[in-house]
Design an enzyme around this catalytic site. Sequence first.
Site, PDB file in Angstrom:
ATOM      1  N   LYS A 158      36.712  -1.361  67.476  1.00  0.00           N
ATOM      2  CA  LYS A 158      37.723  -1.133  68.496  1.00  0.00           C
ATOM      3  C   LYS A 158      39.124  -1.236  67.889  1.00  0.00           C
ATOM      4  O   LYS A 158      40.090  -0.757  68.431  1.00  0.00           O
ATOM      5  CB  LYS A 158      37.617  -2.210  69.605  1.00  0.00           C
ATOM      6  CG  LYS A 158      36.260  -2.317  70.254  1.00  0.00           C
ATOM      7  CD  LYS A 158      36.262  -3.566  71.193  1.00  0.00           C
ATOM      8  CE  LYS A 158      34.881  -3.846  71.682  1.00  0.00           C
ATOM      9  NZ  LYS A 158      34.815  -5.092  72.442  1.00  0.00           N
ATOM     10  N   GLY A 159      39.200  -1.897  66.739  1.00  0.00           N
ATOM     11  CA  GLY A 159      40.483  -2.316  66.173  1.00  0.00           C
ATOM     12  C   GLY A 159      41.488  -1.218  65.871  1.00  0.00           C
ATOM     13  O   GLY A 159      42.689  -1.444  65.950  1.00  0.00           O
ATOM     14  N   GLU A 179      41.345   3.087  59.859  1.00  0.00           N
ATOM     15  CA  GLU A 179      40.910   1.688  59.979  1.00  0.00           C
ATOM     16  C   GLU A 179      42.073   0.802  60.420  1.00  0.00           C
ATOM     17  O   GLU A 179      43.232   1.115  60.172  1.00  0.00           O
ATOM     18  CB  GLU A 179      40.416   1.185  58.613  1.00  0.00           C
ATOM     19  CG  GLU A 179      38.921   1.052  58.485  1.00  0.00           C
ATOM     20  CD  GLU A 179      38.303  -0.046  59.341  1.00  0.00           C
ATOM     21  OE1 GLU A 179      38.914  -0.508  60.323  1.00  0.00           O
ATOM     22  OE2 GLU A 179      37.180  -0.441  59.033  1.00  0.00           O
ATOM     23  N   ASP A 180      41.736  -0.310  61.038  1.00  0.00           N
ATOM     24  CA  ASP A 180      42.765  -1.288  61.382  1.00  0.00           C
ATOM     25  C   ASP A 180      43.179  -2.092  60.145  1.00  0.00           C
ATOM     26  O   ASP A 180      44.345  -2.206  59.825  1.00  0.00           O
ATOM     27  CB  ASP A 180      42.289  -2.231  62.508  1.00  0.00           C
ATOM     28  CG  ASP A 180      40.871  -2.769  62.284  1.00  0.00           C
ATOM     29  OD1 ASP A 180      40.277  -2.501  61.224  1.00  0.00           O
ATOM     30  OD2 ASP A 180      40.365  -3.454  63.191  1.00  0.00           O
ATOM     31  N   ASP A 205      39.631  -5.689  54.566  1.00  0.00           N
ATOM     32  CA  ASP A 205      39.593  -7.090  54.146  1.00  0.00           C
ATOM     33  C   ASP A 205      38.685  -7.170  52.913  1.00  0.00           C
ATOM     34  O   ASP A 205      39.107  -6.807  51.815  1.00  0.00           O
ATOM     35  CB  ASP A 205      39.072  -7.889  55.344  1.00  0.00           C
ATOM     36  CG  ASP A 205      39.152  -9.385  55.160  1.00  0.00           C
ATOM     37  OD1 ASP A 205      40.030  -9.863  54.446  1.00  0.00           O
ATOM     38  OD2 ASP A 205      38.307 -10.100  55.747  1.00  0.00           O
ATOM     39  N   LYS A 222      44.373  -6.032  52.860  1.00  0.00           N
ATOM     40  CA  LYS A 222      44.393  -7.398  52.290  1.00  0.00           C
ATOM     41  C   LYS A 222      43.660  -7.349  50.954  1.00  0.00           C
ATOM     42  O   LYS A 222      42.529  -7.841  50.841  1.00  0.00           O
ATOM     43  CB  LYS A 222      43.634  -8.355  53.222  1.00  0.00           C
ATOM     44  CG  LYS A 222      44.398  -8.855  54.420  1.00  0.00           C
ATOM     45  CD  LYS A 222      43.760 -10.137  54.986  1.00  0.00           C
ATOM     46  CE  LYS A 222      42.895  -9.879  56.175  1.00  0.00           C
ATOM     47  NZ  LYS A 222      42.434 -11.079  56.879  1.00  0.00           N
ATOM     48  N   PHE A 275      45.015 -14.360  58.598  1.00  0.00           N
ATOM     49  CA  PHE A 275      44.258 -13.773  59.709  1.00  0.00           C
ATOM     50  C   PHE A 275      45.243 -13.274  60.754  1.00  0.00           C
ATOM     51  O   PHE A 275      46.032 -14.031  61.298  1.00  0.00           O
ATOM     52  CB  PHE A 275      43.262 -14.759  60.327  1.00  0.00           C
ATOM     53  CG  PHE A 275      42.280 -14.044  61.188  1.00  0.00           C
ATOM     54  CD1 PHE A 275      41.185 -13.399  60.621  1.00  0.00           C
ATOM     55  CD2 PHE A 275      42.475 -13.937  62.561  1.00  0.00           C
ATOM     56  CE1 PHE A 275      40.293 -12.671  61.403  1.00  0.00           C
ATOM     57  CE2 PHE A 275      41.588 -13.222  63.355  1.00  0.00           C
ATOM     58  CZ  PHE A 275      40.498 -12.586  62.764  1.00  0.00           C
ATOM     59  N   ASP A 300      41.847  -8.249  66.775  1.00  0.00           N
ATOM     60  CA  ASP A 300      41.523  -9.360  67.677  1.00  0.00           C
ATOM     61  C   ASP A 300      41.188 -10.646  66.939  1.00  0.00           C
ATOM     62  O   ASP A 300      40.825 -10.643  65.763  1.00  0.00           O
ATOM     63  CB  ASP A 300      40.302  -8.998  68.527  1.00  0.00           C
ATOM     64  CG  ASP A 300      39.011  -9.025  67.710  1.00  0.00           C
ATOM     65  OD1 ASP A 300      38.940  -8.305  66.703  1.00  0.00           O
ATOM     66  OD2 ASP A 300      38.088  -9.788  68.069  1.00  0.00           O
ATOM     67  N   ARG A 313      44.303  -8.094  71.258  1.00  0.00           N
ATOM     68  CA  ARG A 313      44.365  -6.697  70.805  1.00  0.00           C
ATOM     69  C   ARG A 313      45.581  -5.975  71.392  1.00  0.00           C
ATOM     70  O   ARG A 313      46.102  -5.042  70.823  1.00  0.00           O
ATOM     71  CB  ARG A 313      43.105  -5.933  71.234  1.00  0.00           C
ATOM     72  CG  ARG A 313      41.835  -6.366  70.532  1.00  0.00           C
ATOM     73  CD  ARG A 313      40.722  -5.357  70.809  1.00  0.00           C
ATOM     74  NE  ARG A 313      39.401  -5.858  70.465  1.00  0.00           N
ATOM     75  CZ  ARG A 313      38.854  -5.783  69.252  1.00  0.00           C
ATOM     76  NH1 ARG A 313      39.526  -5.241  68.269  1.00  0.00           N
ATOM     77  NH2 ARG A 313      37.648  -6.249  69.020  1.00  0.00           N
TER      78      ARG A 313
HETATM   79  P1  IMP Z   1      35.848  -6.107  55.920  1.00  0.00           P
HETATM   80  O1  IMP Z   1      34.487  -5.506  56.087  1.00  0.00           O
HETATM   81  O2  IMP Z   1      35.781  -7.510  55.383  1.00  0.00           O
HETATM   82  O3  IMP Z   1      36.792  -5.243  55.105  1.00  0.00           O
HETATM   83  O4  IMP Z   1      36.466  -6.321  57.349  1.00  0.00           O
HETATM   84  C1  IMP Z   1      36.783  -5.284  58.132  1.00  0.00           C
HETATM   85  C2  IMP Z   1      36.901  -5.650  59.577  1.00  0.00           C
HETATM   86  O5  IMP Z   1      37.024  -7.055  59.820  1.00  0.00           O
HETATM   87  C3  IMP Z   1      38.162  -5.042  60.103  1.00  0.00           C
HETATM   88  O6  IMP Z   1      37.973  -3.699  60.483  1.00  0.00           O
HETATM   89  C4  IMP Z   1      38.485  -5.969  61.254  1.00  0.00           C
HETATM   90  O7  IMP Z   1      37.812  -5.554  62.401  1.00  0.00           O
HETATM   91  C5  IMP Z   1      37.988  -7.312  60.796  1.00  0.00           C
HETATM   92  N1  IMP Z   1      39.082  -8.116  60.198  1.00  0.00           N
HETATM   93  C6  IMP Z   1      39.321  -8.366  58.893  1.00  0.00           C
HETATM   94  N2  IMP Z   1      40.424  -9.116  58.716  1.00  0.00           N
HETATM   95  C7  IMP Z   1      40.917  -9.333  59.956  1.00  0.00           C
HETATM   96  C8  IMP Z   1      42.091 -10.024  60.457  1.00  0.00           C
HETATM   97  O8  IMP Z   1      42.909 -10.589  59.729  1.00  0.00           O
HETATM   98  N3  IMP Z   1      42.234 -10.018  61.808  1.00  0.00           N
HETATM   99  C9  IMP Z   1      41.387  -9.409  62.657  1.00  0.00           C
HETATM  100  N4  IMP Z   1      40.300  -8.738  62.235  1.00  0.00           N
HETATM  101  C10 IMP Z   1      40.064  -8.707  60.904  1.00  0.00           C
HETATM  102 MG    MG Z   2      37.906  -2.434  62.007  1.00  0.00          MG
END
Ligand code: IMP
Ligand code: MG
Length: 177
Positions: free
Chosen positions: A41-42, A97-98, A101, A129, A151, A158, A164
Amino acid sequence: MKEEIRVLISEEDLYARIRELADQINRDYEGKELHLLCTLKGAVFFTCELAKHLTVPVKFTFVKCSSYGGSTTSSGKVHLDLDLDEDIKGKDVLVVEDIIDTGNTLSFLIDILDARQPTSLKLCTMLDKPSRRRVEGLTPDYNCFTIDDLFVVGFGLDYDQKYRNLPYIGVVSFVEE
Ligand code: IMP
Ligand code: MG
């Protein structure tokens, strides 16, 4: 514990940077039809704001992956909750993408999308990040802001499904009540 939020990126700065990215995308995709693949949803707020400034022809599709529960650390396991409603073979796809990470979610999604043979597949993220990356070589083609290991919430992001709707990017901290 009480959650406190401080502004990291203001609404004004966010909008200005999204506009710059849209200009760049307009130049890069000139003469093409762009398929924006919004990750629910992000990325909804970011996708909408970006799309408002795109002048190339745009179509939208949505996908939903999950890796986070209610916590602020990734579980590492990714699941495809909602698949695309269209065939992307032979299309120019831009994943929106939002935040990137660890990169687990995107690398899982890219493998699925690559197998469907789009003409091109690029990545656009609102936030990156890189210090948290666990997947090698995952770099977005378009990125609004690189942030430290914090974070963040707002503009689609969220914490436990909350915040959000904030019009800016904020950092959450947890304080004793
Ligand atoms: P990844 O798979 O670790 O790269 O994480 C991706 C997903 O984790 C993102 O699309 C977000 O939905 C969530 N996410 C990662 N970091 C944050 C943050 O700082 N705040 C909120 N959601 C996060
Ligand atoms: Mg996401």
